[in-house]
Design an enzyme around this catalytic site. Structure first.
Site, short mmCIF file in Angstrom:
data_model
loop_
_atom_site.label_atom_id
_atom_site.label_comp_id
_atom_site.label_asym_id
_atom_site.label_seq_id
_atom_site.Cartn_x
_atom_site.Cartn_y
_atom_site.Cartn_z
CB THR A 1 102.25 49.53 41.40
OG1 THR A 1 102.04 48.15 41.08
CG2 THR A 1 100.97 50.13 41.96
CE1 TYR B 1 108.52 44.55 46.63
CE2 TYR B 1 107.82 44.32 44.35
CZ TYR B 1 107.52 44.51 45.68
OH TYR B 1 106.22 44.65 46.08
CB ILE C 1 106.95 52.27 46.89
CG1 ILE C 1 108.47 52.09 46.97
CG2 ILE C 1 106.41 52.70 48.26
CD1 ILE C 1 109.23 53.37 47.31
CG HIS C 2 102.75 47.54 45.08
ND1 HIS C 2 102.60 47.07 43.78
CD2 HIS C 2 103.61 46.68 45.68
CE1 HIS C 2 103.33 45.98 43.62
NE2 HIS C 2 103.96 45.73 44.74
CG ASP C 3 100.00 50.51 49.57
OD1 ASP C 3 100.27 49.98 50.66
OD2 ASP C 3 99.29 49.97 48.70
#
Ligand code: RIB
Ligand code: CA
Length: 301
Positions: A193, A227, A234-236
């Site tokens: 990610t 951040y 946008i990890h997911d």
């Protein structure tokens, strides 16, 4: 034919981006959304799911899941996602409450999985409490799950502690149950990610990409406070793009042992081996990822 998926989410801001991309993708059939406590409490994650689907005009059912970890004390990430989980954004339309199932998430997951003519892919983008309880309560579902694509863990590093990522750290006992099965797991951890961070300019471009783009822009504009260096993770979204654009990612097979107690709780100790049940994402084409984000929202009217 679209790939049937179920998304289990602690609906925070990066979850919103991932779920929106999945709902409008040509490759995925989102059969059900289940909610879990995580970024914020279960009341808010469930409310956010119903409000998001109402806003997007989708009739995907929502089933409320478990609000607290199996053993650990509840933790949230409200410092990142805000007290409601969606920053300062507020959905205005009256929610379509009919979307909320009478079944709890574990029963809804079981019923959707066993009644599906084809195996179902689970996309887990929050703590793994619901998924662990599903596998323990209804082990017969194991044969009907195609794979689990999850955002969580890391080959190296952490964001909740130096060695633990939030989704795993929030419920390490649940994560251990899931990783100890022999189901194929795609682990989209912090290693990958972090490689897919988008820029402030990318976020600004979303503002002019329809209602969904503007909504996501508002949320990411808040989210980016967490951040730095103009890189917003946008990890997911990695889980969804893994399913729709797998060529964007490099994976290595591994076995993963989850530490459940002590200072290293939540650590996903990753042993690379060709016969492992985990495909750990270790590389990504960030330019392709950024372009895909803008392309997805370009296509949402
Ligand atoms: O560590 C990032 C993960 O924790 C993401 O799923 C984010 O939504 C939070 O749940
Ligand atoms: Ca999440």
């Amino acid at each position: 034919m679209k790939k049937p998926i179920i998304i289990d989410t602690d609906l925070g801001i990066d979850d919103v981006v991932a779920i929106t991309a999945a709902l409008f993708s040509e490759e995925l059939d989102v059969r059900l959304i289940t909610t879990v406590g995580g970024n914020v409490g279960i009341e808010n994650t469930t409310r956010n799911a119903v409000d998001l689907l109402t806003f997007l005009g989708k009739d995907t059912p929502v089933a409320r899941g478990v609000g607290v970890p199996l053993v650990s004390k509840p933790k949230t990430a409200s410092h990142v996602h805000g007290s409601t989980g969606i920053g300062e954004y507020r959905f205005e339309a009256k929610a379509n409450e009919a979307l909320l199932s009478d079944e709890n998430a574990i029963v809804a997951l079981k019923n959707h999985i066993v009644h599906s003519p084809e195996p179902v892919t689970l996309v887990a983008i929050g703590p793994l409490t619901n998924i662990a309880l599903l596998l323990k309560t209804f082990p017969e579902t194991l044969d009907h799950i195609e794979e689990i694509v999850l955002m969580g863990g890391a080959v190296e590093g952490g964001n909740s502690t130096p060695v633990a990522e939030f989704n795993i750290f929030a419920d390490p006992h649940a994560a251990k149950i899931v990783f100890d099965t022999d189901i194929h797991i795609v682990m989209c951890g912090l290693d990958v990610t972090a490689l897919t961070s988008v820029t402030n300019e990318d976020v600004e471009k979303l503002k002019n990409k329809g209602r969904a783009g503007e909504m996501v822009y508002q949320m990411l504009h808040y989210y980016k406070h967490a951040y730095s260096d103009g890189k917003i993770t946008i990890h997911d979204l990695c889980t969804i793009f893994y399913l729709t654009r797998p060529n964007l990612f490099d994976v290595k097979r591994a076995n993963v042992n989850v530490v459940t107690e002590g200072d290293a709780a939540g650590c996903t100790i990753t042993h690379f081996t060709d016969d492992g049940n985990v495909s750990a994402c270790v590389g990504a084409d960030v330019e392709g990822f950024r372009n895909e984000l803008l392309t997805v929202f370009e296509g949402i009217s």
